[in-house]
Design a protein around this motif. Sequence first.
Motif, PDB file in Angstrom:
ATOM      1  N   PHE A  70       0.838  -1.195   0.000  1.00 26.07           N
ATOM      2  CA  PHE A  70       0.000   0.000   0.000  1.00 26.07           C
ATOM      3  C   PHE A  70       0.875   1.249   0.000  1.00 26.07           C
ATOM      4  O   PHE A  70       1.756   1.420   0.842  1.00 26.07           O
ATOM      5  CB  PHE A  70      -0.909   0.036   1.225  1.00 26.07           C
ATOM      6  N   GLN A  71       0.621   2.101  -0.968  1.00 29.70           N
ATOM      7  CA  GLN A  71       1.274   3.400  -1.035  1.00 29.70           C
ATOM      8  C   GLN A  71       0.430   4.307  -1.904  1.00 29.70           C
ATOM      9  O   GLN A  71      -0.057   3.896  -2.955  1.00 29.70           O
ATOM     10  CB  GLN A  71       2.684   3.283  -1.626  1.00 29.70           C
ATOM     11  N   THR A  72       0.234   5.540  -1.453  1.00 26.42           N
ATOM     12  CA  THR A  72      -0.534   6.506  -2.234  1.00 26.42           C
ATOM     13  C   THR A  72       0.425   7.430  -2.969  1.00 26.42           C
ATOM     14  O   THR A  72       1.251   8.104  -2.345  1.00 26.42           O
ATOM     15  CB  THR A  72      -1.459   7.334  -1.332  1.00 26.42           C
ATOM     16  N   PHE A  73       0.299   7.455  -4.298  1.00 35.24           N
ATOM     17  CA  PHE A  73       1.126   8.319  -5.138  1.00 35.24           C
ATOM     18  C   PHE A  73       0.261   9.452  -5.686  1.00 35.24           C
ATOM     19  O   PHE A  73      -0.818   9.199  -6.238  1.00 35.24           O
ATOM     20  CB  PHE A  73       1.723   7.534  -6.305  1.00 35.24           C
ATOM     21  N   LEU A  74       0.721  10.676  -5.533  1.00 35.84           N
ATOM     22  CA  LEU A  74       0.062  11.817  -6.165  1.00 35.84           C
ATOM     23  C   LEU A  74       0.837  12.138  -7.435  1.00 35.84           C
ATOM     24  O   LEU A  74       1.952  12.661  -7.377  1.00 35.84           O
ATOM     25  CB  LEU A  74       0.037  13.025  -5.229  1.00 35.84           C
ATOM     26  N   LEU A  75       0.252  11.772  -8.584  1.00 37.27           N
ATOM     27  CA  LEU A  75       0.880  12.022  -9.879  1.00 37.27           C
ATOM     28  C   LEU A  75       0.445  13.400 -10.351  1.00 37.27           C
ATOM     29  O   LEU A  75      -0.654  13.581 -10.881  1.00 37.27           O
ATOM     30  CB  LEU A  75       0.478  10.944 -10.883  1.00 37.27           C
ATOM     31  N   HIS A  76       1.313  14.373 -10.134  1.00 40.46           N
ATOM     32  CA  HIS A  76       1.006  15.761 -10.490  1.00 40.46           C
ATOM     33  C   HIS A  76       1.629  16.071 -11.837  1.00 40.46           C
ATOM     34  O   HIS A  76       2.832  16.311 -11.942  1.00 40.46           O
ATOM     35  CB  HIS A  76       1.552  16.706  -9.415  1.00 40.46           C
ATOM     36  N   GLY A  77       0.806  16.046 -12.874  1.00 40.69           N
ATOM     37  CA  GLY A  77       1.313  16.330 -14.205  1.00 40.69           C
ATOM     38  C   GLY A  77       0.573  17.485 -14.823  1.00 40.69           C
ATOM     39  O   GLY A  77      -0.659  17.549 -14.764  1.00 40.69           O
ATOM     40  N   ASN A  86      -9.265 -10.029  -7.993  1.00 37.93           N
ATOM     41  CA  ASN A  86      -7.843  -9.893  -7.641  1.00 37.93           C
ATOM     42  C   ASN A  86      -7.354  -8.505  -8.051  1.00 37.93           C
ATOM     43  O   ASN A  86      -6.593  -8.353  -8.997  1.00 37.93           O
ATOM     44  CB  ASN A  86      -7.019 -10.979  -8.330  1.00 37.93           C
ATOM     45  N   LEU A  87      -7.799  -7.503  -7.332  1.00 34.52           N
ATOM     46  CA  LEU A  87      -7.451  -6.120  -7.671  1.00 34.52           C
ATOM     47  C   LEU A  87      -5.994  -5.841  -7.325  1.00 34.52           C
ATOM     48  O   LEU A  87      -5.531  -6.154  -6.218  1.00 34.52           O
ATOM     49  CB  LEU A  87      -8.368  -5.158  -6.910  1.00 34.52           C
ATOM     50  N   GLY A  88      -5.275  -5.247  -8.292  1.00 27.84           N
ATOM     51  CA  GLY A  88      -3.849  -4.998  -8.091  1.00 27.84           C
ATOM     52  C   GLY A  88      -3.468  -3.545  -8.016  1.00 27.84           C
ATOM     53  O   GLY A  88      -2.395  -3.210  -7.503  1.00 27.84           O
ATOM     54  N   ILE A  89      -4.319  -2.648  -8.530  1.00 27.52           N
ATOM     55  CA  ILE A  89      -4.017  -1.217  -8.468  1.00 27.52           C
ATOM     56  C   ILE A  89      -5.301  -0.418  -8.651  1.00 27.52           C
ATOM     57  O   ILE A  89      -6.244  -0.873  -9.323  1.00 27.52           O
ATOM     58  CB  ILE A  89      -2.981  -0.796  -9.536  1.00 27.52           C
ATOM     59  N   ILE A  90      -5.341   0.760  -8.022  1.00 25.44           N
ATOM     60  CA  ILE A  90      -6.443   1.700  -8.197  1.00 25.44           C
ATOM     61  C   ILE A  90      -5.873   3.009  -8.716  1.00 25.44           C
ATOM     62  O   ILE A  90      -4.842   3.485  -8.205  1.00 25.44           O
ATOM     63  CB  ILE A  90      -7.200   1.953  -6.880  1.00 25.44           C
ATOM     64  N   ALA A 136     -12.475   7.023  -0.287  1.00 31.04           N
ATOM     65  CA  ALA A 136     -12.776   5.611  -0.061  1.00 31.04           C
ATOM     66  C   ALA A 136     -11.794   4.715  -0.811  1.00 31.04           C
ATOM     67  O   ALA A 136     -11.420   3.640  -0.324  1.00 31.04           O
ATOM     68  CB  ALA A 136     -14.206   5.306  -0.493  1.00 31.04           C
ATOM     69  N   ALA A 137     -11.349   5.157  -1.989  1.00 30.33           N
ATOM     70  CA  ALA A 137     -10.398   4.374  -2.779  1.00 30.33           C
ATOM     71  C   ALA A 137      -9.061   4.239  -2.053  1.00 30.33           C
ATOM     72  O   ALA A 137      -8.412   3.184  -2.111  1.00 30.33           O
ATOM     73  CB  ALA A 137     -10.199   5.021  -4.149  1.00 30.33           C
ATOM     74  N   VAL A 138      -8.642   5.300  -1.372  1.00 29.98           N
ATOM     75  CA  VAL A 138      -7.387   5.236  -0.608  1.00 29.98           C
ATOM     76  C   VAL A 138      -7.514   4.223   0.530  1.00 29.98           C
ATOM     77  O   VAL A 138      -6.603   3.427   0.779  1.00 29.98           O
ATOM     78  CB  VAL A 138      -7.021   6.630  -0.059  1.00 29.98           C
ATOM     79  N   VAL A 139      -8.659   4.225   1.205  1.00 29.96           N
ATOM     80  CA  VAL A 139      -8.900   3.264   2.285  1.00 29.96           C
ATOM     81  C   VAL A 139      -8.917   1.836   1.736  1.00 29.96           C
ATOM     82  O   VAL A 139      -8.337   0.917   2.327  1.00 29.96           O
ATOM     83  CB  VAL A 139     -10.224   3.585   3.012  1.00 29.96           C
ATOM     84  N   LEU A 140      -9.577   1.641   0.600  1.00 24.13           N
ATOM     85  CA  LEU A 140      -9.648   0.313  -0.003  1.00 24.13           C
ATOM     86  C   LEU A 140      -8.255  -0.191  -0.389  1.00 24.13           C
ATOM     87  O   LEU A 140      -7.926  -1.363  -0.151  1.00 24.13           O
ATOM     88  CB  LEU A 140     -10.558   0.351  -1.230  1.00 24.13           C
ATOM     89  N   ALA A 141      -7.449   0.671  -0.989  1.00 24.09           N
ATOM     90  CA  ALA A 141      -6.082   0.269  -1.351  1.00 24.09           C
ATOM     91  C   ALA A 141      -5.290  -0.143  -0.113  1.00 24.09           C
ATOM     92  O   ALA A 141      -4.517  -1.109  -0.149  1.00 24.09           O
ATOM     93  CB  ALA A 141      -5.384   1.417  -2.073  1.00 24.09           C
ATOM     94  N   ASN A 142      -5.498   0.566   0.982  1.00 26.66           N
ATOM     95  CA  ASN A 142      -4.835   0.223   2.239  1.00 26.66           C
ATOM     96  C   ASN A 142      -5.269  -1.154   2.726  1.00 26.66           C
ATOM     97  O   ASN A 142      -4.444  -1.977   3.150  1.00 26.66           O
ATOM     98  CB  ASN A 142      -5.147   1.297   3.285  1.00 26.66           C
ATOM     99  N   MET A 143      -6.583  -1.418   2.653  1.00 24.76           N
ATOM    100  CA  MET A 143      -7.101  -2.717   3.092  1.00 24.76           C
ATOM    101  C   MET A 143      -6.549  -3.867   2.251  1.00 24.76           C
ATOM    102  O   MET A 143      -6.275  -4.958   2.764  1.00 24.76           O
ATOM    103  CB  MET A 143      -8.628  -2.709   3.016  1.00 24.76           C
ATOM    104  N   LEU A 144      -6.403  -3.632   0.934  1.00 20.92           N
ATOM    105  CA  LEU A 144      -5.939  -4.677   0.026  1.00 20.92           C
ATOM    106  C   LEU A 144      -4.422  -4.722  -0.098  1.00 20.92           C
ATOM    107  O   LEU A 144      -3.877  -5.605  -0.763  1.00 20.92           O
ATOM    108  CB  LEU A 144      -6.563  -4.471  -1.362  1.00 20.92           C
ATOM    109  N   ASN A 145      -3.758  -3.738   0.531  1.00 23.93           N
ATOM    110  CA  ASN A 145      -2.291  -3.650   0.477  1.00 23.93           C
ATOM    111  C   ASN A 145      -1.787  -3.546  -0.963  1.00 23.93           C
ATOM    112  O   ASN A 145      -0.903  -4.285  -1.404  1.00 23.93           O
ATOM    113  CB  ASN A 145      -1.649  -4.852   1.171  1.00 23.93           C
ATOM    114  N   ILE A 146      -2.377  -2.610  -1.706  1.00 20.76           N
ATOM    115  CA  ILE A 146      -1.985  -2.368  -3.095  1.00 20.76           C
ATOM    116  C   ILE A 146      -1.734  -0.872  -3.286  1.00 20.76           C
ATOM    117  O   ILE A 146      -2.212  -0.050  -2.502  1.00 20.76           O
ATOM    118  CB  ILE A 146      -3.064  -2.842  -4.088  1.00 20.76           C
TER     119      ILE A 146
END
Length: 664
Positions: free
Chosen positions: A150-157, A246-250, A273-283
Amino acid sequence: MSFLIVQVYPPGPFFQSLDYLLPNTDSTPPPIGSRVLIPLRNQKIIGIVGGYTEHTQVAPHKLKWVIEVLDFEPIFPAWQRDFLSWLANYYQASLGDVYHMAMPKPIREGKPLILKKKVEIKKNKTKASFELTSFQAEAVNRILSSQDIFQTFLLHGVTGSGKTEVYLQIIETIIKNGQQALVLIPEIGLTPQTLGRFIERFGKGVLSLHSGLTATARTQAWLAAKEGTASIVIGTRSAIFAPFKNLGIIIVDEEHDASFKQQDGIRYSARDAAVVLANMLNIPIILGSATPSLESWFNVQQQKYILLDLPERTQGATLPTWHFIDLRNKNFQEGLSSELLDMIKEHLSQGNQVLIFLNRRGFSPAWLCSSCGYSPKCHQCDTLLTYHTKPAKLSCHYCGHIQKIHYECNKCSGSMQPLGLGTQRIEEALMNYFSNVPIIRIDSDTTSRKNSFEKIIEQINQGGAQILIGTQMVSKGHHFPKVSLVAVVNADSGLYSPDFRATEHLAQMLLQVSGRAGRETTLGQVCVQTYWPDHPLWQILVQKKAYEIFASQALIKRQLAALPPFRFAALLRAEGKTALIAQNFLKDLADSAKAFLIEEVSILGPIPAAQAKRAGYYRSQLLFMSKHRKKLQFFLKKLGLTITTHPQRNTVRWHLDVDPIELE
């Protein structure tokens, strides 16, 4: 006959499961997360099995039997039940309502779970022949190094920097590893172009999931995600509820967009909610935007998110230049200055397209008497009616009320005329000024029919129109290669709004719409008409790294004012048939809440909403704020119990909005 006591979560205002009897037969009982048909209040209701118990507080003779078991395998896997339980808890909703919201209509109506046509996953035609910039390559490598973490990336482009290609190359690896990807986009209008690009790369394993689909199509996409035959799901906020195998990335594209916040029913934020879900799934999860929300920017500063920058446009394209027209003491033609008209003429003469941006549809915001100043209002909402010409009508943009046009004033018999600007009025003025130039208008009036938006976008890209007139729906995500000039007609409207987020939204909107200009070899220019040419925001927009400068300054102001993201907020709104009913209900709740008010939670109000009347109801609100999210949540739990037992709760319509995006 022996029996089991099954705990069921039906939709409705039930903040705990309801107990029902189930025959104890030799067959396996329905698993947790499956559907059962139950009797409730003289109706047959679909509920979700939450567990089993040997004890119940209900008198045995009052227990009712389950009518029918609909599933013998869970429709919600364990990870999703945990996620939906979190969502119900955080947004102060009943779990049964959340389950109901998460299911496509046929499934919540009890239809069987049958995937009619299996989608064949296409693992990529040859590697794509796209050469990444050094910044893109760095972003791809950094994110892929965090697979299964689990890691949240802010892609600022910046606009046109190639964020989508970053997404595509990351997803390519995810799919090769046998996992699935979820891509959230803010609006249905962006779905066709995004879907087309993904299908071109990955084939038929790419499915869309949004409210514009038929109920059957939504169900099939939902089931394809559940069975793992959909490799990629692209959808609006409700796609967060797809039960992936089998979700691998959001990926949340345009993460700053307000459309990710549900504005009725359960008011959840799909981004949060997506950030929380990614944390739960460790993705990993990617939040992408040229103009990130201040909340996300703040999380980067707090080292909760990792910032990845794409500071340059791809294919050698450059960012547009800015030009501000001082409207003071200027002559106009229906809101268009002569200086702007000359600029439009120049860009058209070069064979380019021009985008006129106006964040208001209709012909005119108001229909006004030139003699006494009378302007008709919506009797349901107490707001001015908007004047439309095609077809001719007065319309309320809040409740949809439509009224005939009277050209003689009801008060003094004077002459009625339009006041202010709308997209229809701008269109009419430009048609008169550029009589031989094809013009197309893009707003909710012209795109209401099915597939109309896609046809308009195709027409634009094929050169079928040289002047484009649009509202917010054209400001984000669209690639118009021939647009060289973007003109913003009424930029001042967001400078002095009572909403503390108004300046943030204005800066985001202007930078987003500016990104439609000069996306390929054509040099781009942005023209802004303003009565405040010296406003500090304009000075920021012309600088390099404009949004970074704006965000840093805006966060300092938010901190000094003790506003989000430095404090957490929840808004309780009440609507009554009279203003006094709503106001008294909230005042009584505020007084009652003082008994369990905890330290560092403040109550502000009640006060009337900025729009005090809507659709025949008078609106008031209470605001709760705290520096500590957990303390606010603890308080809201107690408040919810107080509301559900309040003797006047059925005399008003009320809802609780946690983390509201609009504070009137």
